[in-house]
Scaffold this motif. Structure first.
Motif, PDB file in Angstrom:
ATOM      1  N   LEU A 172       0.862  -1.180   0.000  1.00 37.73           N
ATOM      2  CA  LEU A 172       0.000   0.000   0.000  1.00 37.73           C
ATOM      3  C   LEU A 172       0.898   1.231   0.000  1.00 37.73           C
ATOM      4  CD1 LEU A 172      -2.622  -1.080   2.705  1.00 37.73           C
ATOM      5  CD2 LEU A 172      -2.414  -1.800   0.313  1.00 37.73           C
ATOM      6  N   ARG A 173       0.935   1.936  -1.133  1.00 37.46           N
ATOM      7  CA  ARG A 173       1.883   3.043  -1.280  1.00 37.46           C
ATOM      8  C   ARG A 173       1.270   4.410  -1.006  1.00 37.46           C
ATOM      9  NH1 ARG A 173       6.820   3.235  -2.630  1.00 37.46           N
ATOM     10  NH2 ARG A 173       6.420   5.434  -3.018  1.00 37.46           N
ATOM     11  N   GLY A 174      -0.007   4.594  -1.228  1.00 36.24           N
ATOM     12  CA  GLY A 174      -0.570   5.931  -1.031  1.00 36.24           C
ATOM     13  C   GLY A 174      -2.071   5.910  -0.963  1.00 36.24           C
ATOM     14  N   GLY A 175      -2.623   6.874  -0.227  1.00 36.32           N
ATOM     15  CA  GLY A 175      -4.066   6.955  -0.101  1.00 36.32           C
ATOM     16  C   GLY A 175      -4.526   8.315   0.371  1.00 36.32           C
ATOM     17  N   THR A 176      -5.827   8.441   0.503  1.00 41.47           N
ATOM     18  CA  THR A 176      -6.477   9.659   0.981  1.00 41.47           C
ATOM     19  C   THR A 176      -7.319   9.297   2.200  1.00 41.47           C
ATOM     20  OG1 THR A 176      -6.580  10.538  -1.271  1.00 41.47           O
ATOM     21  CG2 THR A 176      -8.043  11.537   0.381  1.00 41.47           C
ATOM     22  N   VAL A 177      -7.143  10.020   3.287  1.00 42.42           N
ATOM     23  CA  VAL A 177      -7.919   9.753   4.497  1.00 42.42           C
ATOM     24  C   VAL A 177      -9.366  10.177   4.270  1.00 42.42           C
ATOM     25  CG1 VAL A 177      -8.201  10.304   6.941  1.00 42.42           C
ATOM     26  CG2 VAL A 177      -5.905  10.027   5.984  1.00 42.42           C
ATOM     27  N   VAL A 178     -10.290   9.244   4.472  1.00 37.16           N
ATOM     28  CA  VAL A 178     -11.722   9.517   4.249  1.00 37.16           C
ATOM     29  C   VAL A 178     -12.532   9.410   5.541  1.00 37.16           C
ATOM     30  CG1 VAL A 178     -11.673   8.847   1.817  1.00 37.16           C
ATOM     31  CG2 VAL A 178     -12.134   7.105   3.563  1.00 37.16           C
ATOM     32  N   GLU A 179     -11.906   8.971   6.616  1.00 38.18           N
ATOM     33  CA  GLU A 179     -12.567   8.917   7.926  1.00 38.18           C
ATOM     34  C   GLU A 179     -11.497   9.056   9.003  1.00 38.18           C
ATOM     35  OE1 GLU A 179     -15.129   5.863  10.800  1.00 38.18           O
ATOM     36  OE2 GLU A 179     -14.784   5.354   8.688  1.00 38.18           O
ATOM     37  N   GLY A 180     -11.827   9.792  10.072  1.00 38.06           N
ATOM     38  CA  GLY A 180     -10.887   9.955  11.176  1.00 38.06           C
ATOM     39  C   GLY A 180      -9.755  10.915  10.871  1.00 38.06           C
ATOM     40  N   ILE A 181     -10.046  11.962  10.104  1.00 41.41           N
ATOM     41  CA  ILE A 181      -8.976  12.857   9.663  1.00 41.41           C
ATOM     42  C   ILE A 181      -8.314  13.587  10.834  1.00 41.41           C
ATOM     43  CG2 ILE A 181     -10.489  14.848   9.195  1.00 41.41           C
ATOM     44  CD1 ILE A 181      -8.663  15.261   6.649  1.00 41.41           C
ATOM     45  N   GLU A 182      -9.069  13.902  11.880  1.00 41.98           N
ATOM     46  CA  GLU A 182      -8.461  14.583  13.023  1.00 41.98           C
ATOM     47  C   GLU A 182      -7.445  13.680  13.719  1.00 41.98           C
ATOM     48  OE1 GLU A 182      -8.645  17.648  13.771  1.00 41.98           O
ATOM     49  OE2 GLU A 182     -10.213  18.193  12.332  1.00 41.98           O
ATOM     50  N   LEU A 183      -7.784  12.401  13.862  1.00 47.72           N
ATOM     51  CA  LEU A 183      -6.852  11.449  14.463  1.00 47.72           C
ATOM     52  C   LEU A 183      -5.633  11.263  13.573  1.00 47.72           C
ATOM     53  CD1 LEU A 183      -6.020   9.406  16.576  1.00 47.72           C
ATOM     54  CD2 LEU A 183      -7.617   7.755  15.532  1.00 47.72           C
ATOM     55  N   ALA A 184      -5.845  11.164  12.268  1.00 47.96           N
ATOM     56  CA  ALA A 184      -4.720  11.038  11.336  1.00 47.96           C
ATOM     57  C   ALA A 184      -3.823  12.261  11.409  1.00 47.96           C
ATOM     58  CB  ALA A 184      -5.241  10.836   9.914  1.00 47.96           C
ATOM     59  N   ARG A 185      -4.403  13.447  11.517  1.00 47.98           N
ATOM     60  CA  ARG A 185      -3.606  14.667  11.656  1.00 47.98           C
ATOM     61  C   ARG A 185      -2.766  14.630  12.925  1.00 47.98           C
ATOM     62  NH1 ARG A 185      -8.714  18.561  10.286  1.00 47.98           N
ATOM     63  NH2 ARG A 185      -8.477  18.678   8.004  1.00 47.98           N
ATOM     64  N   ALA A 186      -3.363  14.164  14.023  1.00 45.70           N
ATOM     65  CA  ALA A 186      -2.636  14.101  15.286  1.00 45.70           C
ATOM     66  C   ALA A 186      -1.451  13.134  15.189  1.00 45.70           C
ATOM     67  CB  ALA A 186      -3.582  13.676  16.408  1.00 45.70           C
ATOM     68  N   ARG A 187      -1.650  12.023  14.500  1.00 42.46           N
ATOM     69  CA  ARG A 187      -0.576  11.045  14.349  1.00 42.46           C
ATOM     70  C   ARG A 187       0.523  11.530  13.422  1.00 42.46           C
ATOM     71  NH1 ARG A 187      -4.736   5.950  13.598  1.00 42.46           N
ATOM     72  NH2 ARG A 187      -4.890   5.374  15.823  1.00 42.46           N
ATOM     73  N   ARG A 188       0.153  12.329  12.439  1.00 43.03           N
ATOM     74  CA  ARG A 188       1.116  12.754  11.418  1.00 43.03           C
ATOM     75  C   ARG A 188       1.769  14.106  11.735  1.00 43.03           C
ATOM     76  NH1 ARG A 188       3.886  11.580   8.899  1.00 43.03           N
ATOM     77  NH2 ARG A 188       3.563  12.688   6.943  1.00 43.03           N
ATOM     78  N   GLY A 189       1.335  14.777  12.809  1.00 35.76           N
ATOM     79  CA  GLY A 189       1.985  16.024  13.185  1.00 35.76           C
ATOM     80  C   GLY A 189       1.692  17.149  12.224  1.00 35.76           C
ATOM     81  N   ARG A 190       2.719  17.733  11.665  1.00 34.65           N
ATOM     82  CA  ARG A 190       2.575  18.930  10.836  1.00 34.65           C
ATOM     83  C   ARG A 190       2.193  18.628   9.389  1.00 34.65           C
ATOM     84  NH1 ARG A 190       7.490  23.103  12.230  1.00 34.65           N
ATOM     85  NH2 ARG A 190       6.645  23.898  14.200  1.00 34.65           N
ATOM     86  N   SER A 191       1.976  17.411   9.045  1.00 31.74           N
ATOM     87  CA  SER A 191       1.697  17.040   7.657  1.00 31.74           C
ATOM     88  C   SER A 191       0.449  17.732   7.124  1.00 31.74           C
ATOM     89  CB  SER A 191       1.505  15.523   7.563  1.00 31.74           C
ATOM     90  OG  SER A 191       1.201  15.131   6.255  1.00 31.74           O
ATOM     91  N   SER A 192       0.500  18.124   5.838  1.00 31.67           N
ATOM     92  CA  SER A 192      -0.693  18.656   5.186  1.00 31.67           C
ATOM     93  C   SER A 192      -1.690  17.532   4.976  1.00 31.67           C
ATOM     94  CB  SER A 192      -0.325  19.270   3.831  1.00 31.67           C
ATOM     95  OG  SER A 192       0.083  18.255   2.920  1.00 31.67           O
ATOM     96  N   ASP A 193      -2.959  17.884   4.780  1.00 28.84           N
ATOM     97  CA  ASP A 193      -3.978  16.855   4.566  1.00 28.84           C
ATOM     98  C   ASP A 193      -3.662  16.007   3.339  1.00 28.84           C
ATOM     99  OD1 ASP A 193      -5.261  17.732   6.807  1.00 28.84           O
ATOM    100  OD2 ASP A 193      -6.989  18.602   5.763  1.00 28.84           O
ATOM    101  N   ARG A 194      -3.098  16.595   2.307  1.00 24.76           N
ATOM    102  CA  ARG A 194      -2.733  15.836   1.109  1.00 24.76           C
ATOM    103  C   ARG A 194      -1.697  14.761   1.430  1.00 24.76           C
ATOM    104  NH1 ARG A 194       1.239  18.048  -3.526  1.00 24.76           N
ATOM    105  NH2 ARG A 194       2.586  17.780  -1.715  1.00 24.76           N
ATOM    106  N   ASP A 195      -0.811  15.061   2.385  1.00 25.75           N
ATOM    107  CA  ASP A 195       0.300  14.164   2.683  1.00 25.75           C
ATOM    108  C   ASP A 195       0.031  13.214   3.842  1.00 25.75           C
ATOM    109  OD1 ASP A 195       1.840  15.206   0.649  1.00 25.75           O
ATOM    110  OD2 ASP A 195       2.872  16.642   1.924  1.00 25.75           O
TER     111      ASP A 195
END
Length: 205
Positions: free
Chosen positions: A103-126
């Motif tokens: 799995l090389r790449g995707g778009t978060v479609v649920e739980g975006i706030e949690l994904a943001r917290a895990r990824r730190g400063r990452s943009s939503d695209r990244d």
């Protein structure tokens, strides 16, 4: 919107190149104590079995790390990349034939706030753009290798109708397995979650 279906074990018992194309547009989620994050898959790579695909971890036969690739289809194969990033693969093909889809790449479609917290400063695209980021956004640790993809904490829904895709050589694979003879990286064109294609300097066609 494309209808999504839940696959069964038999659905994974097919060639990695075929499975990779069918996974585009699928939604894969992981539920932890923190919550659920789901990612729509837009970039994948196929890796075939021992002796056939020099870019595959299974090329030289089973090892303690790769044994799961030789086992039951529909299992998760996780590994560390560069000693830092967890990468996630779906084991496929019949039991005893080693192959998997990265799995090389995707778009978060649920739980975006949690994904943001895990990824730190990452943009939503990244958030899930690249295999290490995808695993981090989902919250899947290395310890989940061998886990059943058809049971909690995971959930997978696949498109009822295959989506149009583009095929390119695999990214960052050295030697013969990284050349144009292995155009087994599949992407949904125009999707922001697709990572940049980088040919390894030692890739051989």
């Amino acid at each position: 919107m494309t209808e999504l279906l839940r696959p069964d074990r038999a659905w994974f018992a097919r060639d990695a190149v075929e499975l990779a194309r069918l996974l585009l547009g699928a939604v894969f989620s992981c539920t932890t104590a923190e919550g659920t994050v789901a990612v729509r898959l837009v970039e994948v790579e196929a890796y075939r079995g021992d002796g056939e695909d020099p870019g595959s971890h299974a090329f030289r036969g089973p090892t303690p790390r790769t044994r799961v690739m030789f086992g039951e289809p529909g299992r998760l194969y996780a590994y560390f990349s560069y000693g830092m990033h967890v990468c996630l693969n779906f084991v496929c093909s019949p039991d005893g034939t080693a192959s998997a889809v990265l799995l090389r790449g995707g778009t978060v479609v649920e739980g975006i706030e949690l994904a943001r917290a895990r990824r730190g400063r990452s943009s939503d695209r990244d958030l899930a753009r690249g295999p290490g980021r995808l695993a981090q956004a989902l919250g899947v640790p290395l310890a989940e290798t061998g886990a059943d993809l058809l049971a909690p904490p995971f959930d997978l829904r696949i498109p009822a109708v295959p989506l149009a895709f583009e095929a390119t050589p695999r990214t960052g694979v050295s030697g013969v397995g990284g050349g144009a003879a292995f155009p087994w990286r599949f992407v949904l064109p125009g999707e922001p979650g697709v990572s940049p294609a980088k040919r390894h300097p030692r890739a051989v066609d």
